[in-house]
Scaffold this active site. Structure first.
Site, PDB file in Angstrom:
ATOM      1  N   LYS A  13     -15.003   0.954  -0.689  1.00 56.17           N
ATOM      2  CA  LYS A  13     -14.344   1.502   0.491  1.00 56.17           C
ATOM      3  C   LYS A  13     -14.930   2.878   0.852  1.00 56.17           C
ATOM      4  O   LYS A  13     -15.628   3.478   0.044  1.00 56.17           O
ATOM      5  CB  LYS A  13     -12.827   1.581   0.237  1.00 56.17           C
TER       6      LYS A  13
HETATM    7  C1  LIG Z   1     -10.305  -4.044  -0.259  1.00 56.70           C
HETATM    8  C2  LIG Z   1      -9.327  -4.783   0.548  1.00 56.70           C
HETATM    9  C3  LIG Z   1      -8.086  -5.193   0.041  1.00 56.70           C
HETATM   10  C4  LIG Z   1      -7.703  -5.079  -1.403  1.00 56.70           C
HETATM   11  O1  LIG Z   1      -7.789  -3.825  -1.916  1.00 56.70           O
HETATM   12  P1  LIG Z   1      -7.938  -3.665  -3.512  1.00 56.70           P
HETATM   13  O2  LIG Z   1      -7.859  -2.175  -3.686  1.00 56.70           O
HETATM   14  O3  LIG Z   1      -9.246  -4.234  -3.896  1.00 56.70           O
HETATM   15  O4  LIG Z   1      -6.789  -4.354  -4.134  1.00 56.70           O
HETATM   16  C5  LIG Z   1      -7.198  -5.816   0.891  1.00 56.70           C
HETATM   17  N1  LIG Z   1      -7.496  -6.036   2.177  1.00 56.70           N
HETATM   18  C6  LIG Z   1      -8.673  -5.677   2.698  1.00 56.70           C
HETATM   19  C7  LIG Z   1      -8.931  -5.946   4.140  1.00 56.70           C
HETATM   20  C8  LIG Z   1      -9.638  -5.054   1.905  1.00 56.70           C
HETATM   21  O5  LIG Z   1     -10.816  -4.728   2.426  1.00 56.70           O
END
Ligand SMILES: *Cc1c(COP(=O)(O)O)cnc(C)c1O
Length: 390
Positions: free
Chosen positions: A183
């Site tokens: 992210k």
């Molecule tokens: C990364 C992501 C998640 C999940 O997040 P985690 O921290 O990996 O549990 C959920 N929805 C979207 C759209 C994502 O990109």
């Protein structure tokens, strides 16, 4: 041969590494002062709204659903084009996922189709901001108000994105962010939830740690079924170092995205049959069109978490990815339509239900886009793409 250019890569600076080392030496490595400080800084960024951190962006959404009291017999509407976590959390709390097809331009849930999918059993919606691109937030919340629905924004990809100049997370109902490794800012794994009031925050804290409602010298009590979802101070130390750079990171990604548009050129779509993302770049708090591009952008400004194109039918995604790899360019894939996974097929979903999502899910790719990337890297990526797409 040039170095391999991945589609994404975290950048952790030396000050952050030193801060993690200090935390490790401090003797306090689980949730503590760093978590408190990270929550305080995030709250400041989200206009003073209450924020709690967790060990993923997945449990964050699950906890929001629990706080909202959503469970068996309730329907929750979301998009088929997201990481599967978005729909899994609906199943996790015992509710029923309902999908609505996407808009082919923004690749986010189509708000007309969302509204058409509402039934008397609908209790909540989970909009997703794919690649960080917000929806038409005024319209989203008008629909939520009209049908009295809770909103759990899956803003996992959207930290730094804005709507009419306001950060995503600084307004709305529940807003969930992820700090997973890829992210825009990371804690290695982690997430945070923006909440509406102190009662919700108290519940979030309980769900985050085994449902403990009271603790002290005279004993403890547990009144709801909680889990083990707290963020550690090690993760929060990474998060604080990353958060300090959020505006630099967002600005740099915007610059890279603008460079992609410039290098690919205004005739890229006509020449190749590929579809670019909507070109929205903020100027004075208002989304504006990139010169030379053509689509109106009603939906706020993205943080360019991903730079995604939809491939023309004449090339398959595996073939595109393989050929880009031969040029040492990494390509990502976000996402396969959730409703076609076996777990969801077994619940009655099938091919043909959401044709736009099925097409986009088959042909979408994510080109290299990360903070440490340079404009030269963008040019390498574009040159390879020009070869591959002819
Ligand atoms: C990364 C992501 C998640 C999940 O997040 P985690 O921290 O990996 O549990 C959920 N929805 C979207 C759209 C994502 O990109």
């Amino acid at each position: 041969m040039t170095d391999f250019l991945p589609f994404s890569k975290p950048t952790i600076d030396e000050a952050t590494i030193a801060s993690v080392a200090d935390t490790l030496r401090s003797g306090w490595i689980t949730s503590g002062p760093k978590v408190a400080e990270f929550e305080k800084q995030l709250s400041g960024y989200f206009g003073g709204r209450i924020v709690r951190t967790f060990n993923s962006g997945t449990c964050t959404m699950e906890i929001a659903l629990r706080i909202a009291g959503i469970g068996a017999g309730d329907e929750v509407i979301t998009t088929p084009i997201s990481w599967v976590a978005t729909a899994n959390v609906i199943l996790e709390v015992g509710a029923t996922p309902v999908f609505a097809d996407i808009d082919p331009v923004t690749r986010n849930i189509d708000l007309d189709k969302l509204e058409a999918a509402i039934t008397p059993a609908t209790r909540a919606i989970i909009p997703v901001y794919l690649a960080g691109k917000p929806l038409d937030m005024d319209r989203l919340y008008a629909i939520a108000a009209k049908y009295r629905l809770r909103v759990i924004e899956d803003a996992a990809q959207a930290i730094g994105s804005t709507w009419q100049g306001k950060p995503i997370g600084s307004f709305g109902d529940f807003v969930s962010f992820s700090f997973q490794a890829n992210k825009n800012i990371t804690t290695s794994e982690g997430g945070c939830l923006v909440l509406n009031n102190a009662e919700e925050a108290a519940l979030a804290e309980k769900y985050r740690l085994q449902g403990v409602s009271r603790s002290g010298w005279d004993g403890i009590d547990v009144d709801v079924l909680g889990g083990k979802y707290n963020m550690t101070d090690i993760a929060a130390a990474i998060g604080l170092g990353q958060f300090a750079k959020l505006s630099d990171i967002t600005a740099h990604r915007r610059k890279l995205a603008q460079h992609y548009f410039k290098i690919l050129g205004a005739d890229f779509e006509a020449k190749t049959g590929a579809q670019l993302p909507p070109a929205d770049f903020e100027s004075g708090g208002v989304a504006s069109e990139m010169p030379g591009t053509h689509r109106p952008t009603p939906c706020g400004c993205t943080n360019w978490h991903l730079f995604q194109i939809v491939l023309p039918e004449r090339i398959t995604r595996p073939e595109f990815m393989e050929r880009m790899k031969a040029f040492n360019i990494g390509v990502g894939f976000h996402y396969a339509p959730i409703h076609l996974f076996k777990l969801y097929r077994e619940r009655g979903f099938h091919e043909g239900m959401f044709p736009i999502a099925e097409h986009v899910g088959k042909q979408i790719v994510s080109l290299p886009m990360f903070y440490a990337m340079t404009e030269d890297d963008v040019e390498r990526s574009c040159a390879a793409m020009r070869e591959v797409l002819g």
